[in-house]
Scaffold this motif. Structure first.
Motif, PDB file in Angstrom:
ATOM      1  N   VAL A 138      10.006 -63.681  53.812  1.00 23.67           N
ATOM      2  CA  VAL A 138       9.583 -62.841  54.949  1.00 23.67           C
ATOM      3  C   VAL A 138       8.727 -61.658  54.520  1.00 23.67           C
ATOM      4  N   ASP A 139       8.698 -61.332  53.212  1.00 20.44           N
ATOM      5  CA  ASP A 139       7.942 -60.162  52.769  1.00 20.44           C
ATOM      6  C   ASP A 139       7.535 -60.327  51.299  1.00 20.44           C
ATOM      7  N   LYS A 140       6.365 -60.886  51.096  1.00 21.99           N
ATOM      8  CA  LYS A 140       5.867 -61.084  49.734  1.00 21.99           C
ATOM      9  C   LYS A 140       5.280 -59.798  49.150  1.00 21.99           C
ATOM     10  N   SER A 141       5.148 -58.757  49.945  1.00 18.12           N
ATOM     11  CA  SER A 141       4.531 -57.514  49.483  1.00 18.12           C
ATOM     12  C   SER A 141       5.531 -56.546  48.846  1.00 18.12           C
ATOM     13  N   MET A 142       6.795 -56.937  48.720  1.00 17.04           N
ATOM     14  CA  MET A 142       7.801 -56.042  48.138  1.00 17.04           C
ATOM     15  C   MET A 142       7.387 -55.629  46.723  1.00 17.04           C
ATOM     16  N   VAL A 143       7.792 -54.414  46.351  1.00 14.75           N
ATOM     17  CA  VAL A 143       7.469 -53.875  45.035  1.00 14.75           C
ATOM     18  C   VAL A 143       8.751 -53.356  44.386  1.00 14.75           C
ATOM     19  N   ILE A 144       9.033 -53.841  43.204  1.00 15.12           N
ATOM     20  CA  ILE A 144      10.151 -53.327  42.408  1.00 15.12           C
ATOM     21  C   ILE A 144       9.587 -52.192  41.566  1.00 15.12           C
ATOM     22  N   ALA A 145      10.254 -51.037  41.587  1.00 15.78           N
ATOM     23  CA  ALA A 145       9.676 -49.867  40.932  1.00 15.78           C
ATOM     24  C   ALA A 145      10.734 -48.975  40.289  1.00 15.78           C
ATOM     25  N   ALA A 146      10.232 -48.120  39.405  1.00 11.52           N
ATOM     26  CA  ALA A 146      10.988 -46.994  38.841  1.00 11.52           C
ATOM     27  C   ALA A 146      12.310 -47.395  38.181  1.00 11.52           C
ATOM     28  N   ILE A 147      12.329 -48.519  37.490  1.00  8.98           N
ATOM     29  CA  ILE A 147      13.546 -48.887  36.762  1.00  8.98           C
ATOM     30  C   ILE A 147      13.590 -48.038  35.503  1.00  8.98           C
ATOM     31  N   GLN A 148      14.654 -47.252  35.393  1.00 10.33           N
ATOM     32  CA  GLN A 148      14.715 -46.287  34.301  1.00 10.33           C
ATOM     33  C   GLN A 148      16.148 -45.909  33.962  1.00 10.33           C
ATOM     34  N   LEU A 149      16.326 -45.476  32.727  1.00 10.34           N
ATOM     35  CA  LEU A 149      17.612 -44.939  32.308  1.00 10.34           C
ATOM     36  C   LEU A 149      17.742 -43.533  32.874  1.00 10.34           C
ATOM     37  N   GLU A 150      18.877 -43.240  33.481  1.00  8.82           N
ATOM     38  CA  GLU A 150      19.120 -41.911  34.041  1.00  8.82           C
ATOM     39  C   GLU A 150      19.915 -41.035  33.080  1.00  8.82           C
ATOM     40  N   GLU A 151      20.939 -41.633  32.461  1.00  8.51           N
ATOM     41  CA  GLU A 151      21.737 -40.887  31.497  1.00  8.51           C
ATOM     42  C   GLU A 151      22.549 -41.833  30.645  1.00  8.51           C
ATOM     43  N   LYS A 152      22.930 -41.335  29.475  1.00  8.94           N
ATOM     44  CA  LYS A 152      23.798 -42.092  28.583  1.00  8.94           C
ATOM     45  C   LYS A 152      24.622 -41.100  27.785  1.00  8.94           C
ATOM     46  N   SER A 153      25.797 -41.558  27.375  1.00  7.15           N
ATOM     47  CA  SER A 153      26.629 -40.721  26.510  1.00  7.15           C
ATOM     48  C   SER A 153      27.390 -41.611  25.545  1.00  7.15           C
ATOM     49  N   GLY A 154      27.809 -40.989  24.445  1.00  7.58           N
ATOM     50  CA  GLY A 154      28.565 -41.700  23.418  1.00  7.58           C
ATOM     51  C   GLY A 154      27.722 -42.067  22.228  1.00  7.58           C
TER      52      GLY A 154
END
Length: 158
Positions: free
Chosen positions: A133-149
């Motif tokens: 129904v929507d081929k124009s979708m865009v996946i964006a801004a995949i990123q690490l926000e934080e990590k610890s250890g």
């Protein structure tokens, strides 16, 4: 500049040896989004998609993906995750779905790749279910926000 740990002295790919590293509590959170047409988001919100519950399917796919990260990323260690949470929020103003994944364990290596993989696959699942129904979708801004250890300690995106 630091050296790449996934390359040996000859420049050949290798899995990092974590045998001697201490077990520590590790957490990583990643985020991303998928942008779409307003009508597509409305269809998802109203539960009118012919393929079923898009958001529940995406959440489950993200959890499964985190557990399978070492099968997908060649040098990742298989990890005994103790928690994978995939949170999905709808942003009707931006016509997008926001995904956040948090992975936890007590182990010898971090869980950043598992969190990033969970977000990526959750977004891809939404795309797959809605592409008719929507081929124009865009996946964006995949990123690490934080990590610890671990040795490198805490890190947080500003």
């Amino acid at each position: 500049m630091t050296h790449f740990t996934h390359l040996n002295e000859k420049g050949e790919a290798q899995m990092v040896d974590v045998t001697e590293k201490a077990h520590t509590f590790r957490v990583a959170t990643a985020s991303g989004c998928i942008k779409m047409q307003p009508e597509t988001l409305k269809m998802i919100i109203e539960g009118k998609h012919k393929k079923g519950d898009v958001l529940t399917t995406a959440r489950i796919a993200g959890i499964q993906a985190a557990k399978k990260t070492s099968d997908l990323i060649p040098m990742c260690h298989p990890l005994m995750l103790t928690s994978v949470k995939v949170e999905i929020t709808l942003d009707e103003l931006q016509n997008q779905i926001n995904i956040q994944a948090t992975c936890k364990l007590s182990g010898q290596t971090g869980v950043e790749m598992e969190a990033l993989t969970a977000v990526s696959v959750a977004c891809l699942t939404i795309y797959d279910m809605c592409k008719a129904v929507d081929k124009s979708m865009v996946i964006a801004a995949i990123q690490l926000e934080e990590k610890s250890g671990g040795r490198s300690g805490e890190w947080r995106r500003e």
